[in-house]
Design an enzyme around this catalytic site. Sequence first.
Site, PDB file in Angstrom:
ATOM      1  N   ARG A 195       0.828  -1.210   0.000  1.00 20.85           N
ATOM      2  CA  ARG A 195       0.000   0.000   0.000  1.00 20.85           C
ATOM      3  C   ARG A 195       0.867   1.268   0.000  1.00 20.85           C
ATOM      4  O   ARG A 195       0.405   2.351   0.338  1.00 20.85           O
ATOM      5  CB  ARG A 195      -0.951  -0.009   1.201  1.00 20.85           C
TER       6      ARG A 195
ATOM      7  N   ASP B 208     -13.940  -4.431  -3.800  1.00 18.43           N
ATOM      8  CA  ASP B 208     -14.977  -3.513  -3.299  1.00 18.43           C
ATOM      9  C   ASP B 208     -15.836  -2.921  -4.418  1.00 18.43           C
ATOM     10  O   ASP B 208     -16.894  -2.364  -4.150  1.00 18.43           O
ATOM     11  CB  ASP B 208     -14.335  -2.354  -2.528  1.00 18.43           C
TER      12      ASP B 208
ATOM     13  N   MET C 274     -16.407  -7.411   3.540  1.00 17.77           N
ATOM     14  CA  MET C 274     -15.486  -6.284   3.286  1.00 17.77           C
ATOM     15  C   MET C 274     -16.169  -5.113   2.574  1.00 17.77           C
ATOM     16  O   MET C 274     -17.143  -5.296   1.855  1.00 17.77           O
ATOM     17  CB  MET C 274     -14.270  -6.750   2.489  1.00 17.77           C
TER      18      MET C 274
END
Length: 373
Positions: free
Chosen positions: A74, A135, A177
């Site tokens: 990340r 997502d 999630m």
Amino acid sequence: MTEHIGILTAGGDSPGLNATIRGIGKSALNYPNMQVVGFRDGFRGLVENRTVSLNSDSFAGIISQGGTILGTSRDKPHRMLIGGTVMDMTDAIIENYHAHHLDVLVCLGGGGTQKNALHLHQNGLNVITVPKTIDNDVAMTDVTFGFDTALGIATDALDRLHSTAHSHHRIIVVEIMGHRAGWLTLGAGIAGGADVILIPEIPYDVNSIADAIRYRVRRGKKFSIVAVAEGAMSVQCAKKFYAAEDIMRNADNKKDKKQAKADLEELKSAHGNHTLELSQQLEELTGLESRITILGHLQRGGTPSAADRVLASRLGTACVDMIQNNQFGVMVAARGEGAEAVPLTEVAGKLKLVPLNHPWIKAARQLDTNLGD
Ligand code: F6P
């Protein structure tokens, strides 16, 4: 003529990343003199010059593999932790880009990656992105690969939890999630026949959920399945959260901004237990036993679905076509059956949330699903 392509995967992994790398690599290597180099672990690999040379053998058998053969992280180019200090590594990236004689850098990633890619493009690099995330919340693309696989996993979990909830006359609260967007919870909740679906876009009132569960009990249904997104919040919590976000965005002095940031962090950390709290509240309000299941990273792991492999292959190959047309500073968006180049300036910093009038919301309501409001 593009001859040197660099490629990296950044952000949380997503099933279909390897299928995309294969799609880009195989179609690029059809061109004479084309070379593809991979950078390990996202933008960090580009800073530290850790590479993987990719040839036609590298792509054999990877279409069905989950994760990413390149590794991911990340890390952000302009705010990277180096030896305990946060540093702007943009210049190091530019230097390595040129040292490898790259004509383009392909970044496979989600929302954060679109921002990081735009930053590098604005610093003079040819950059192109392919959107991914389970997502499904990247703006300006119909869908992202990884979503279909995760949807299948979460739906399967809901199916399995039904029989045990039914046998024990329990509530089972299943955390799915999605911090800001409820696509996965809403989709899996509908497909898995959840009785309650809670998403970040619709703050919930626990009394409304308890009423719906008690109503089911009166009709002889002594179990309930509650699908809750990681980022779903009660009305009270949402009010505090959005107020802190507003202050942070609009504060005109550093002190207020710092305080708002600290408040926001505190709220986020308190929110970490919200699924457990919700389960306990429902137990108290309904008198039924309640259990929680957190699906977590199971949703991101393993073999990509066939639909995700097709999408990833479609976008990976379209990416090479765009590179050949010198379309840089763009994201390869899925549009209908095809792909479209969308300027990164139109994508970066935006989120695709579930619109409150979306047909999935309407369908869920017509199926008597409680959405917490
Ligand atoms: O990739 C997006 C996402 O899956 C979110 O839904 C989830 O909140 C987050 O990643 C978890 O990230 P990490 O793997 O860094 O804990």
